[in-house]
Design a protein around this motif. Structure first.
Motif, PDB file in Angstrom:
ATOM      1  N   VAL A 275       0.858  -1.190   0.000  1.00  0.00           N
ATOM      2  CA  VAL A 275       0.000   0.000   0.000  1.00  0.00           C
ATOM      3  C   VAL A 275       0.891   1.236   0.000  1.00  0.00           C
ATOM      4  CG1 VAL A 275      -1.806   1.295   1.201  1.00  0.00           C
ATOM      5  CG2 VAL A 275      -1.782  -1.226   1.324  1.00  0.00           C
ATOM      6  N   ARG A 276       0.566   2.175  -0.855  1.00  0.00           N
ATOM      7  CA  ARG A 276       1.260   3.461  -0.860  1.00  0.00           C
ATOM      8  C   ARG A 276       0.227   4.572  -0.957  1.00  0.00           C
ATOM      9  NH1 ARG A 276       5.746   5.966  -5.191  1.00  0.00           N
ATOM     10  NH2 ARG A 276       6.438   7.667  -3.812  1.00  0.00           N
ATOM     11  N   MET A 277       0.319   5.541  -0.050  1.00  0.00           N
ATOM     12  CA  MET A 277      -0.577   6.696  -0.074  1.00  0.00           C
ATOM     13  C   MET A 277       0.250   7.953  -0.255  1.00  0.00           C
ATOM     14  SD  MET A 277      -3.320   8.081   2.732  1.00  0.00           S
ATOM     15  CE  MET A 277      -3.977   9.750   2.618  1.00  0.00           C
ATOM     16  N   CYS A 278      -0.123   8.749  -1.264  1.00  0.00           N
ATOM     17  CA  CYS A 278       0.551  10.011  -1.516  1.00  0.00           C
ATOM     18  C   CYS A 278      -0.424  11.163  -1.304  1.00  0.00           C
ATOM     19  CB  CYS A 278       1.096  10.057  -2.938  1.00  0.00           C
ATOM     20  SG  CYS A 278       2.421   8.859  -3.235  1.00  0.00           S
ATOM     21  N   ALA A 279       0.056  12.199  -0.648  1.00  0.00           N
ATOM     22  CA  ALA A 279      -0.754  13.384  -0.398  1.00  0.00           C
ATOM     23  C   ALA A 279      -0.084  14.573  -1.066  1.00  0.00           C
ATOM     24  CB  ALA A 279      -0.899  13.627   1.096  1.00  0.00           C
ATOM     25  N   THR A 280      -0.907  15.447  -1.638  1.00  0.00           N
ATOM     26  CA  THR A 280      -0.335  16.505  -2.459  1.00  0.00           C
ATOM     27  C   THR A 280      -0.646  17.892  -1.911  1.00  0.00           C
ATOM     28  OG1 THR A 280      -2.215  16.259  -3.958  1.00  0.00           O
ATOM     29  CG2 THR A 280      -0.221  15.066  -4.517  1.00  0.00           C
TER      30      THR A 280
ATOM     31  N   GLU B  25      -1.165  16.622  12.158  1.00  0.00           N
ATOM     32  CA  GLU B  25      -2.446  16.051  12.576  1.00  0.00           C
ATOM     33  C   GLU B  25      -2.997  15.124  11.493  1.00  0.00           C
ATOM     34  OE1 GLU B  25      -5.193  19.106  13.728  1.00  0.00           O
ATOM     35  OE2 GLU B  25      -3.618  20.286  14.705  1.00  0.00           O
ATOM     36  N   PHE B  26      -2.839  15.522  10.254  1.00  0.00           N
ATOM     37  CA  PHE B  26      -3.281  14.709   9.125  1.00  0.00           C
ATOM     38  C   PHE B  26      -2.481  13.407   9.065  1.00  0.00           C
ATOM     39  CE2 PHE B  26      -2.301  13.666   4.641  1.00  0.00           C
ATOM     40  CZ  PHE B  26      -3.554  13.267   4.216  1.00  0.00           C
ATOM     41  N   VAL B  27      -1.172  13.499   9.229  1.00  0.00           N
ATOM     42  CA  VAL B  27      -0.320  12.302   9.175  1.00  0.00           C
ATOM     43  C   VAL B  27      -0.705  11.316  10.279  1.00  0.00           C
ATOM     44  CG1 VAL B  27       2.045  11.464   9.458  1.00  0.00           C
ATOM     45  CG2 VAL B  27       1.599  13.484   8.056  1.00  0.00           C
ATOM     46  N   ALA B  28      -0.920  11.826  11.481  1.00  0.00           N
ATOM     47  CA  ALA B  28      -1.296  10.949  12.597  1.00  0.00           C
ATOM     48  C   ALA B  28      -2.623  10.253  12.333  1.00  0.00           C
ATOM     49  CB  ALA B  28      -1.372  11.764  13.892  1.00  0.00           C
ATOM     50  N   MET B  29      -3.583  10.975  11.752  1.00  0.00           N
ATOM     51  CA  MET B  29      -4.881  10.380  11.427  1.00  0.00           C
ATOM     52  C   MET B  29      -4.724   9.259  10.410  1.00  0.00           C
ATOM     53  SD  MET B  29      -7.277  10.231   8.800  1.00  0.00           S
ATOM     54  CE  MET B  29      -7.060  11.694   7.790  1.00  0.00           C
ATOM     55  N   VAL B  30      -3.921   9.490   9.384  1.00  0.00           N
ATOM     56  CA  VAL B  30      -3.735   8.478   8.337  1.00  0.00           C
ATOM     57  C   VAL B  30      -3.078   7.230   8.919  1.00  0.00           C
ATOM     58  CG1 VAL B  30      -2.536   7.936   6.186  1.00  0.00           C
ATOM     59  CG2 VAL B  30      -3.670  10.149   6.453  1.00  0.00           C
ATOM     60  N   GLU B  31      -2.046   7.397   9.710  1.00  0.00           N
ATOM     61  CA  GLU B  31      -1.365   6.232  10.286  1.00  0.00           C
ATOM     62  C   GLU B  31      -2.304   5.415  11.163  1.00  0.00           C
ATOM     63  OE1 GLU B  31       2.024   8.258  12.096  1.00  0.00           O
ATOM     64  OE2 GLU B  31       3.317   7.234  10.643  1.00  0.00           O
ATOM     65  N   ALA B  32      -3.157   6.103  11.929  1.00  0.00           N
ATOM     66  CA  ALA B  32      -4.092   5.396  12.801  1.00  0.00           C
ATOM     67  C   ALA B  32      -5.180   4.686  12.004  1.00  0.00           C
ATOM     68  CB  ALA B  32      -4.729   6.381  13.778  1.00  0.00           C
ATOM     69  N   THR B  33      -5.572   5.237  10.864  1.00  0.00           N
ATOM     70  CA  THR B  33      -6.694   4.695  10.090  1.00  0.00           C
ATOM     71  C   THR B  33      -6.257   3.652   9.081  1.00  0.00           C
ATOM     72  OG1 THR B  33      -7.777   6.863  10.287  1.00  0.00           O
ATOM     73  CG2 THR B  33      -8.669   5.339   8.637  1.00  0.00           C
ATOM     74  N   LEU B  34      -5.143   3.926   8.407  1.00  0.00           N
ATOM     75  CA  LEU B  34      -4.703   3.075   7.306  1.00  0.00           C
ATOM     76  C   LEU B  34      -3.593   2.117   7.703  1.00  0.00           C
ATOM     77  CD1 LEU B  34      -5.140   2.644   4.207  1.00  0.00           C
ATOM     78  CD2 LEU B  34      -3.303   4.313   3.842  1.00  0.00           C
ATOM     79  N   GLY B  35      -2.827   2.503   8.721  1.00  0.00           N
ATOM     80  CA  GLY B  35      -1.720   1.649   9.140  1.00  0.00           C
ATOM     81  C   GLY B  35      -0.419   1.935   8.434  1.00  0.00           C
ATOM     82  N   VAL B  36      -0.398   2.874   7.509  1.00  0.00           N
ATOM     83  CA  VAL B  36       0.829   3.316   6.848  1.00  0.00           C
ATOM     84  C   VAL B  36       0.847   4.838   6.865  1.00  0.00           C
ATOM     85  CG1 VAL B  36       0.928   1.289   5.347  1.00  0.00           C
ATOM     86  CG2 VAL B  36      -0.163   3.377   4.527  1.00  0.00           C
ATOM     87  N   ALA B  37       2.031   5.403   6.821  1.00  0.00           N
ATOM     88  CA  ALA B  37       2.158   6.859   6.813  1.00  0.00           C
ATOM     89  C   ALA B  37       1.950   7.389   5.398  1.00  0.00           C
ATOM     90  CB  ALA B  37       3.528   7.271   7.322  1.00  0.00           C
ATOM     91  N   PRO B  38       1.295   8.538   5.264  1.00  0.00           N
ATOM     92  CA  PRO B  38       1.181   9.143   3.939  1.00  0.00           C
ATOM     93  C   PRO B  38       2.501   9.797   3.548  1.00  0.00           C
ATOM     94  CG  PRO B  38       0.270  10.623   5.565  1.00  0.00           C
ATOM     95  CD  PRO B  38       0.684   9.370   6.309  1.00  0.00           C
ATOM     96  N   GLU B  39       2.778   9.787   2.271  1.00  0.00           N
ATOM     97  CA  GLU B  39       3.950  10.491   1.770  1.00  0.00           C
ATOM     98  C   GLU B  39       3.490  11.833   1.214  1.00  0.00           C
ATOM     99  OE1 GLU B  39       6.421   8.164  -0.913  1.00  0.00           O
ATOM    100  OE2 GLU B  39       5.313   6.379  -0.270  1.00  0.00           O
ATOM    101  N   VAL B  40       3.964  12.911   1.814  1.00  0.00           N
ATOM    102  CA  VAL B  40       3.674  14.232   1.262  1.00  0.00           C
ATOM    103  C   VAL B  40       4.727  14.458   0.187  1.00  0.00           C
ATOM    104  CG1 VAL B  40       3.369  16.679   1.760  1.00  0.00           C
ATOM    105  CG2 VAL B  40       2.726  14.975   3.461  1.00  0.00           C
ATOM    106  N   VAL B  41       4.370  14.100  -1.048  1.00  0.00           N
ATOM    107  CA  VAL B  41       5.356  14.006  -2.119  1.00  0.00           C
ATOM    108  C   VAL B  41       5.839  15.383  -2.553  1.00  0.00           C
ATOM    109  CG1 VAL B  41       4.525  11.792  -2.963  1.00  0.00           C
ATOM    110  CG2 VAL B  41       3.543  13.895  -3.888  1.00  0.00           C
TER     111      VAL B  41
END
Length: 312
Positions: free
Chosen positions: A76-81, A92-108
């Motif tokens: 799984v890979r999540m990218c945020a723009t 706050e957004f990163v913490a929410m994603v990790e708690a919900t999806l289980g992986v950290a988002p990449e702010v590319v």
């Protein structure tokens, strides 16, 4: 494998089968979903992600996490723009994603966003449109301009997305002539800067400027669907449809003259896009004017496909 693209206006999921283990083998879609969450609501003014916007994104992401688990995606890979790059409270957004999806988002970075966008957009284009390509991805907060043949040669991002332009200029329903003129001025200045940035070096492989404009994201495909007179949103009809400048100009003028309530009655319109579609159409029209191109090729494949391709 699964890819998630989280932008200013929407969050999208692609669960795909790798198929043959080669760099050029096509992906096979298993699930492709999109939700309008407006993560970037108000970011242009406040520079912060609103709690309600983060919660809307969390609910959509929870549904995606269940879908990913149901299909047994191994990677799984999540990218945020744009919105999450601009926000002061991105943590706050990163913490929410990790708690919900289980992986950290990449702010590319802008460079990585361009590479992923181009890889997803140009697959299969060689048979129907000549290279080099100018790929424009009209998002909610920004628009990316990417030039290349097989790979990215030059790229630039400017802050003229459909949500940002609506919040900044097109606030009346429908927008006034003065608001439209202000938006046109803002967009034209940004487009001219972007076009100069991608054209001020020798063309890839010594070729002249890009002859094929490829348009990505919901603003482009919605305008294409209206221009084609579709009775419903049909991705298979929209993917690689060629729309003329005259068609884009007519659709843009109509959308700018309509209140949101009328836009909602357009068959191809997603309800979450109705209030910002006129700004997105205006960005597309001005890009075509300033670039001097007679048509745009709409693509349903974009950064989301590039994210999944990167998992090979």
């Amino acid at each position: 494998m699964a890819g998630i693209d989280c932008g200013t206006n929407s969050i999208r999921l692609l669960v795909a089968d790798l198929g043959e283990q080669s760099a050029t083998a096509p992906l096979t879609d298993v699930v492709r979903r999109m939700e309008i969450v407006r993560l970037g609501e108000g970011v242009d003014e406040t520079r912060r992600l609103a709690p309600a916007a983060i919660e809307r994104t969390r609910r959509a992401l929870a549904g995606y996490a269940a879908e990913i688990a149901a299909h047994g995606a191994e990677r799984v890979r999540m990218c945020a723009t744009s919105a999450s790059r601009d926000a002061a409270n991105a943590d706050e957004f990163v913490a929410m994603v990790e708690a919900t999806l289980g992986v950290a988002p990449e702010v590319v970075t802008g460079d990585e966003e361009a590479r992923l966008t181009f890889a997803g957009a140009v697959g299969g284009l060689a048979d129907i449109a000549p290279a080099p390509y100018l790929v424009v991805d009209i998002g909610g907060g920004s628009t990316e301009f990417v030039v290349g043949v097989d790979t990215v040669a030059r790229a630039v991002s400017v802050d003229i997305g459909c949500v940002r332009m609506t919040e900044r200029h097109l606030r009346a329903d429908p927008p006034t002539a003065a608001q439209i003129a202000a938006a046109e001025h803002d967009i034209a200045e940004a487009v001219d800067r972007a076009l100069a940035a991608v054209a001020d070096q020798p063309g890839p492989a010594g070729q002249p400027g890009p002859p094929t404009l490829v348009g990505l994201a919901g603003s482009v495909t919605t305008v294409a669907g209206i221009a084609l007179g579709l009775d419903e949103y049909l991705p298979e009809r929209l993917h690689h449809a060629r729309i003329s400048y005259q068609q884009v100009a007519e659709v843009t003028a109509d959308l700018l003259a309509m209140p949101v309530a009328r836009r909602l009655r357009i068959p191809v319109m997603h309800p979450g896009r109705a209030d910002v579609i006129a700004a997105g159409a205006l960005v597309l029209r001005i890009i075509m004017e300033r670039a001097g191109v007679p048509s745009v090729v709409a693509s349903e494949h974009d950064i989301l496909d590039g994210i999944c391709l990167s998992l090979r």
